[in-house]
Design a protein around this motif. Structure first.
Motif, PDB file in Angstrom:
ATOM      1  N   ALA A   1       3.638   7.241  -6.748  1.00  0.00           N
ATOM      2  CA  ALA A   1       5.101   7.204  -6.749  1.00  0.00           C
ATOM      3  C   ALA A   1       5.673   7.040  -8.146  1.00  0.00           C
ATOM      4  CB  ALA A   1       5.584   6.065  -5.845  1.00  0.00           C
ATOM      5  N   LEU A   2       4.946   6.379  -9.049  1.00  0.00           N
ATOM      6  CA  LEU A   2       5.437   6.157 -10.410  1.00  0.00           C
ATOM      7  C   LEU A   2       4.794   7.100 -11.424  1.00  0.00           C
ATOM      8  CD1 LEU A   2       5.702   2.249 -10.593  1.00  0.00           C
ATOM      9  CD2 LEU A   2       7.471   3.930 -10.052  1.00  0.00           C
ATOM     10  N   ALA A   3       4.211   8.191 -10.961  1.00  0.00           N
ATOM     11  CA  ALA A   3       3.649   9.171 -11.886  1.00  0.00           C
ATOM     12  C   ALA A   3       4.739   9.641 -12.835  1.00  0.00           C
ATOM     13  CB  ALA A   3       3.067  10.354 -11.119  1.00  0.00           C
ATOM     14  N   GLY A   4       4.428   9.691 -14.127  1.00  0.00           N
ATOM     15  CA  GLY A   4       5.409  10.091 -15.128  1.00  0.00           C
ATOM     16  C   GLY A   4       6.131   8.933 -15.777  1.00  0.00           C
ATOM     17  N   VAL A   5       5.965   7.727 -15.217  1.00  0.00           N
ATOM     18  CA  VAL A   5       6.561   6.530 -15.814  1.00  0.00           C
ATOM     19  C   VAL A   5       5.538   5.913 -16.767  1.00  0.00           C
ATOM     20  CG1 VAL A   5       7.398   4.179 -15.372  1.00  0.00           C
ATOM     21  CG2 VAL A   5       8.068   6.069 -13.849  1.00  0.00           C
TER      22      VAL A   5
ATOM     23  N   MET B   1     -21.324  -0.168 -10.691  1.00  0.00           N
ATOM     24  CA  MET B   1     -20.444  -0.112  -9.529  1.00  0.00           C
ATOM     25  C   MET B   1     -19.683  -1.422  -9.392  1.00  0.00           C
ATOM     26  SD  MET B   1     -19.498   2.102  -7.280  1.00  0.00           S
ATOM     27  CE  MET B   1     -20.848   3.267  -7.125  1.00  0.00           C
ATOM     28  N   LEU B   2     -18.361  -1.304  -9.253  1.00  0.00           N
ATOM     29  CA  LEU B   2     -17.503  -2.472  -9.089  1.00  0.00           C
ATOM     30  C   LEU B   2     -16.964  -2.536  -7.672  1.00  0.00           C
ATOM     31  CD1 LEU B   2     -15.339  -2.254 -12.349  1.00  0.00           C
ATOM     32  CD2 LEU B   2     -17.348  -3.707 -11.953  1.00  0.00           C
ATOM     33  N   ARG B   3     -16.853  -3.739  -7.155  1.00  0.00           N
ATOM     34  CA  ARG B   3     -16.180  -3.966  -5.872  1.00  0.00           C
ATOM     35  C   ARG B   3     -14.713  -4.255  -6.173  1.00  0.00           C
ATOM     36  NH1 ARG B   3     -19.126  -8.135  -3.795  1.00  0.00           N
ATOM     37  NH2 ARG B   3     -20.281  -6.878  -2.285  1.00  0.00           N
ATOM     38  N   GLN B   4     -13.823  -3.453  -5.589  1.00  0.00           N
ATOM     39  CA  GLN B   4     -12.390  -3.627  -5.799  1.00  0.00           C
ATOM     40  C   GLN B   4     -11.656  -3.629  -4.462  1.00  0.00           C
ATOM     41  OE1 GLN B   4     -10.610  -2.964  -9.574  1.00  0.00           O
ATOM     42  NE2 GLN B   4     -12.153  -4.554  -9.221  1.00  0.00           N
ATOM     43  N   LEU B   5     -10.584  -4.412  -4.398  1.00  0.00           N
ATOM     44  CA  LEU B   5      -9.705  -4.350  -3.236  1.00  0.00           C
ATOM     45  C   LEU B   5      -8.820  -3.122  -3.326  1.00  0.00           C
ATOM     46  CD1 LEU B   5      -8.612  -8.070  -2.889  1.00  0.00           C
ATOM     47  CD2 LEU B   5      -9.701  -6.709  -1.099  1.00  0.00           C
ATOM     48  N   ARG B   6      -8.685  -2.426  -2.217  1.00  0.00           N
ATOM     49  CA  ARG B   6      -7.751  -1.307  -2.150  1.00  0.00           C
ATOM     50  C   ARG B   6      -6.334  -1.826  -2.382  1.00  0.00           C
ATOM     51  NH1 ARG B   6      -4.407   0.206   1.762  1.00  0.00           N
ATOM     52  NH2 ARG B   6      -5.395  -1.062   3.376  1.00  0.00           N
ATOM     53  N   PRO B   7      -5.494  -1.085  -3.109  1.00  0.00           N
ATOM     54  CA  PRO B   7      -4.097  -1.492  -3.208  1.00  0.00           C
ATOM     55  C   PRO B   7      -3.527  -1.705  -1.809  1.00  0.00           C
ATOM     56  CG  PRO B   7      -4.527   0.311  -4.722  1.00  0.00           C
ATOM     57  CD  PRO B   7      -5.766   0.146  -3.891  1.00  0.00           C
ATOM     58  N   PRO B   8      -2.870  -2.829  -1.557  1.00  0.00           N
ATOM     59  CA  PRO B   8      -2.477  -3.150  -0.176  1.00  0.00           C
ATOM     60  C   PRO B   8      -1.387  -2.252   0.384  1.00  0.00           C
ATOM     61  CG  PRO B   8      -1.597  -4.784  -1.703  1.00  0.00           C
ATOM     62  CD  PRO B   8      -2.533  -3.915  -2.498  1.00  0.00           C
ATOM     63  N   VAL B   9      -0.553  -1.673  -0.484  1.00  0.00           N
ATOM     64  CA  VAL B   9       0.542  -0.824  -0.022  1.00  0.00           C
ATOM     65  C   VAL B   9       0.034   0.595   0.162  1.00  0.00           C
ATOM     66  CG1 VAL B   9       2.788   0.151  -0.635  1.00  0.00           C
ATOM     67  CG2 VAL B   9       2.284  -2.253  -1.147  1.00  0.00           C
ATOM     68  N   ARG B  10       0.363   1.178   1.308  1.00  0.00           N
ATOM     69  CA  ARG B  10       0.015   2.577   1.566  1.00  0.00           C
ATOM     70  C   ARG B  10       1.286   3.407   1.610  1.00  0.00           C
ATOM     71  NH1 ARG B  10      -4.657   2.601   6.324  1.00  0.00           N
ATOM     72  NH2 ARG B  10      -6.351   1.784   5.031  1.00  0.00           N
ATOM     73  N   MET B  11       1.245   4.582   0.996  1.00  0.00           N
ATOM     74  CA  MET B  11       2.393   5.488   0.981  1.00  0.00           C
ATOM     75  C   MET B  11       1.904   6.866   1.395  1.00  0.00           C
ATOM     76  SD  MET B  11       4.167   4.098  -2.560  1.00  0.00           S
ATOM     77  CE  MET B  11       5.809   4.697  -2.179  1.00  0.00           C
ATOM     78  N   SER B  12       2.619   7.493   2.326  1.00  0.00           N
ATOM     79  CA  SER B  12       2.112   8.726   2.927  1.00  0.00           C
ATOM     80  C   SER B  12       2.166   9.926   1.986  1.00  0.00           C
ATOM     81  CB  SER B  12       2.895   9.042   4.208  1.00  0.00           C
ATOM     82  OG  SER B  12       4.274   9.263   3.916  1.00  0.00           O
ATOM     83  N   ALA B  13       3.188  10.006   1.136  1.00  0.00           N
ATOM     84  CA  ALA B  13       3.348  11.188   0.296  1.00  0.00           C
ATOM     85  C   ALA B  13       2.890  10.962  -1.145  1.00  0.00           C
ATOM     86  CB  ALA B  13       4.814  11.636   0.296  1.00  0.00           C
ATOM     87  N   THR B  14       3.000   9.730  -1.640  1.00  0.00           N
ATOM     88  CA  THR B  14       2.622   9.414  -3.024  1.00  0.00           C
ATOM     89  C   THR B  14       1.658   8.232  -2.990  1.00  0.00           C
ATOM     90  OG1 THR B  14       4.604   8.033  -3.211  1.00  0.00           O
ATOM     91  CG2 THR B  14       4.744  10.282  -4.064  1.00  0.00           C
ATOM     92  N   PRO B  15       0.401   8.501  -2.752  1.00  0.00           N
ATOM     93  CA  PRO B  15      -0.537   7.409  -2.479  1.00  0.00           C
ATOM     94  C   PRO B  15      -0.744   6.469  -3.657  1.00  0.00           C
ATOM     95  CG  PRO B  15      -1.702   9.482  -2.833  1.00  0.00           C
ATOM     96  CD  PRO B  15      -0.255   9.822  -2.730  1.00  0.00           C
TER      97      PRO B  15
ATOM     98  N   GLY C   1       0.816   4.514  -9.814  1.00  0.00           N
ATOM     99  CA  GLY C   1       0.709   5.759 -10.560  1.00  0.00           C
ATOM    100  C   GLY C   1       1.279   5.754 -11.955  1.00  0.00           C
ATOM    101  N   ALA C   2       1.858   4.635 -12.409  1.00  0.00           N
ATOM    102  CA  ALA C   2       2.404   4.588 -13.765  1.00  0.00           C
ATOM    103  C   ALA C   2       1.286   4.686 -14.800  1.00  0.00           C
ATOM    104  CB  ALA C   2       3.188   3.292 -13.971  1.00  0.00           C
ATOM    105  N   ASP C   3       1.616   5.244 -15.947  1.00  0.00           N
ATOM    106  CA  ASP C   3       0.707   5.284 -17.096  1.00  0.00           C
ATOM    107  C   ASP C   3       0.893   3.977 -17.858  1.00  0.00           C
ATOM    108  OD1 ASP C   3      -0.881   5.879 -19.300  1.00  0.00           O
ATOM    109  OD2 ASP C   3       0.658   7.145 -20.235  1.00  0.00           O
ATOM    110  N   VAL C   4      -0.013   3.039 -17.671  1.00  0.00           N
ATOM    111  CA  VAL C   4       0.104   1.718 -18.282  1.00  0.00           C
ATOM    112  C   VAL C   4      -0.781   1.668 -19.522  1.00  0.00           C
ATOM    113  CG1 VAL C   4      -0.167  -0.769 -17.965  1.00  0.00           C
ATOM    114  CG2 VAL C   4       0.548   0.664 -16.031  1.00  0.00           C
TER     115      VAL C   4
END
Length: 394
Positions: free
Chosen positions: A16-20, A357-371, A42-45
């Motif tokens: 959702a924040l691609a391009g930010v 290999m790292l164990r990571q938690l999935r981002p908790p928020v799910r978005m249907s169009a901008t994952p 999706g932001a470029d940090v």
């Protein structure tokens, strides 16, 4: 554990924040947690680090120097650039990056930013569209404004260790997690997003203040302002249900269980299960929600006596059958094999080019169009310095 898929390393997906673009001057936990979430969206940090690196790089355990577990878990989806901002040339490189950015975040005191030549006025002058978000201990303008702040101190400032003693602890204690940092980090995320929305409407950025003390007060006093919500007060401060010494996991015959009978239907179902169907008609203390709240400690103690008569599995079966809210009391290791997290791909296996290999938690928020996703693992110190700075010369 799940392998990486649309939640894993996939640079082709657009969050959702691609391009930010976010220039991240933060360190330790508060700010990095916030910017990690922006990166998950999706932001470029671009994480700016001093030559010594973010201090949390050095908090073990770790496989390799400078890659401690807390750092890894709060700095995925970022690129690391090393700049010594006390050096004029490198400060100029930061300012050049700010001209390409949408957001700059920091978590040192504003006076320290000004000493570095990075006041809001300076940043606004070179990029009027820049959202500058500062998260620090206390709001500007008060007697605490210049005081240093860390999670433990803020927990103490809002009364959390004292509340522990009021609810049965033998001594004041901090919550055993970086509670103040992460609460403030979440506020930082939505504050940045709100400022970005305002900028899309006005075309101009702004300075955003996110103080730890005031953010955590919202959490604590939401319940505990209580009777002093009114002027003059109608009752003391403190929410009785939260302060009950018996508000804790219930001991069963073979362990502990977390259960919460809350409304009339839950309580009647519990009364039926213990063979006292007329309990809430015959005991005036428990006859209504209002009465139960006034006698909550006695009510929880009553439940506790009955919970000891059966095993955790027996209660789980009966409570779920009667739609009474219940959950096992998890240990940390239990979460690694939790069936719900397994079914929802809550854990990700994320390959790291140097850490394995790292164990990571999935981002908790799910978005249907901008994952949301783990687009890149936590960087080594300065891993992207040349890549990022060379782009300024094009």
């Amino acid at each position: 554990m799940s392998s990486t898929d649309n939640m894993g390393l996939n640079a082709n997906l657009q969050g959702a924040l691609a391009g930010v673009r976010v220039i991240d001057l933060t360190g330790v936990v508060l700010g990095p947690y916030a910017t990690q979430i922006l990166g998950d969206y999706g932001a470029d940090v671009i994480k700016i680090e001093p030559p010594s690196g973010d201090i949390m790089r050095h908090a073990g355990p770790m496989k390799h120097p400078g890659m401690g577990h807390i750092f890894i878990n709060a700095n995925r989806n970022k690129r690391s650039v090393v700049l010594d901002l006390k050096q004029p040339e490198q400060r100029e490189q930061l300012l050049a990056l700010c001209q390409t950015a949408d957001v700059l975040t920091y978590n040192i005191r504003p006076a320290s930013m000004a000493r570095l030549g990075l006041s809001y006025d300076t940043l606004h002058a070179i990029n009027p569209r820049l959202v500058v978000c500062g998260a620090y201990g206390y709001s500007e303008g008060g007697p605490y404004s210049d005081w240093p702040a860390y999670d433990d101190l803020i927990q103490g400032a809002v009364g959390m260790p004292w509340l522990m003693t009021q609810s049965g602890s033998h001594e004041p204690r901090y919550a055993p997690t970086t509670f103040a940092d992460r609460v403030t980090g979440l506020n930082m995320v939505h504050a940045v997003m709100a400022a970005l929305i305002a900028r899309y409407r006005t075309g101009v950025g702004q300075h955003v203040e996110v103080p730890m003390f005031e953010c955590l007060l919202q959490f604590v006093l939401g319940e505990h302002l209580s009777g002093k919500t009114w002027q003059p007060p109608i009752a003391p401060m403190g929410y009785a249900r939260m302060l009950s010494a018996n508000r804790k996991p219930y001991a069963t015959r073979d362990g502990h269980l977390c259960a919460l009978m809350y409304n009339d239907t839950h309580w009647q179902a519990f009364a039926n299960l213990i063979g006292q169907p007329d309990l809430f008609q015959t005991d005036a203390r428990f006859a209504s929600h209002a009465e139960r709240m006034q006698h909550i400690d006695a009510l929880y103690a009553f439940v506790g006596q009955h919970m000891r008569t059966r095993t955790s599995a027996e209660w789980m079966k009966d409570f779920t059958a009667h739609d009474i809210p219940v959950m096992p009391m998890m240990k940390l290791d239990d979460l690694l094999t939790d069936p719900h997290l397994a079914a929802t791909q809550g854990w990700l296996d994320v390959p790291h080019p140097f850490e394995g290999m790292l164990r990571q938690l999935r981002p908790p928020v799910r978005m249907s169009a901008t994952p949301t996703g783990v687009w890149r693992p936590a960087p080594r110190l300065g891993e992207h310095t040349e890549e990022v700075l060379s782009s300024l010369k094009r």
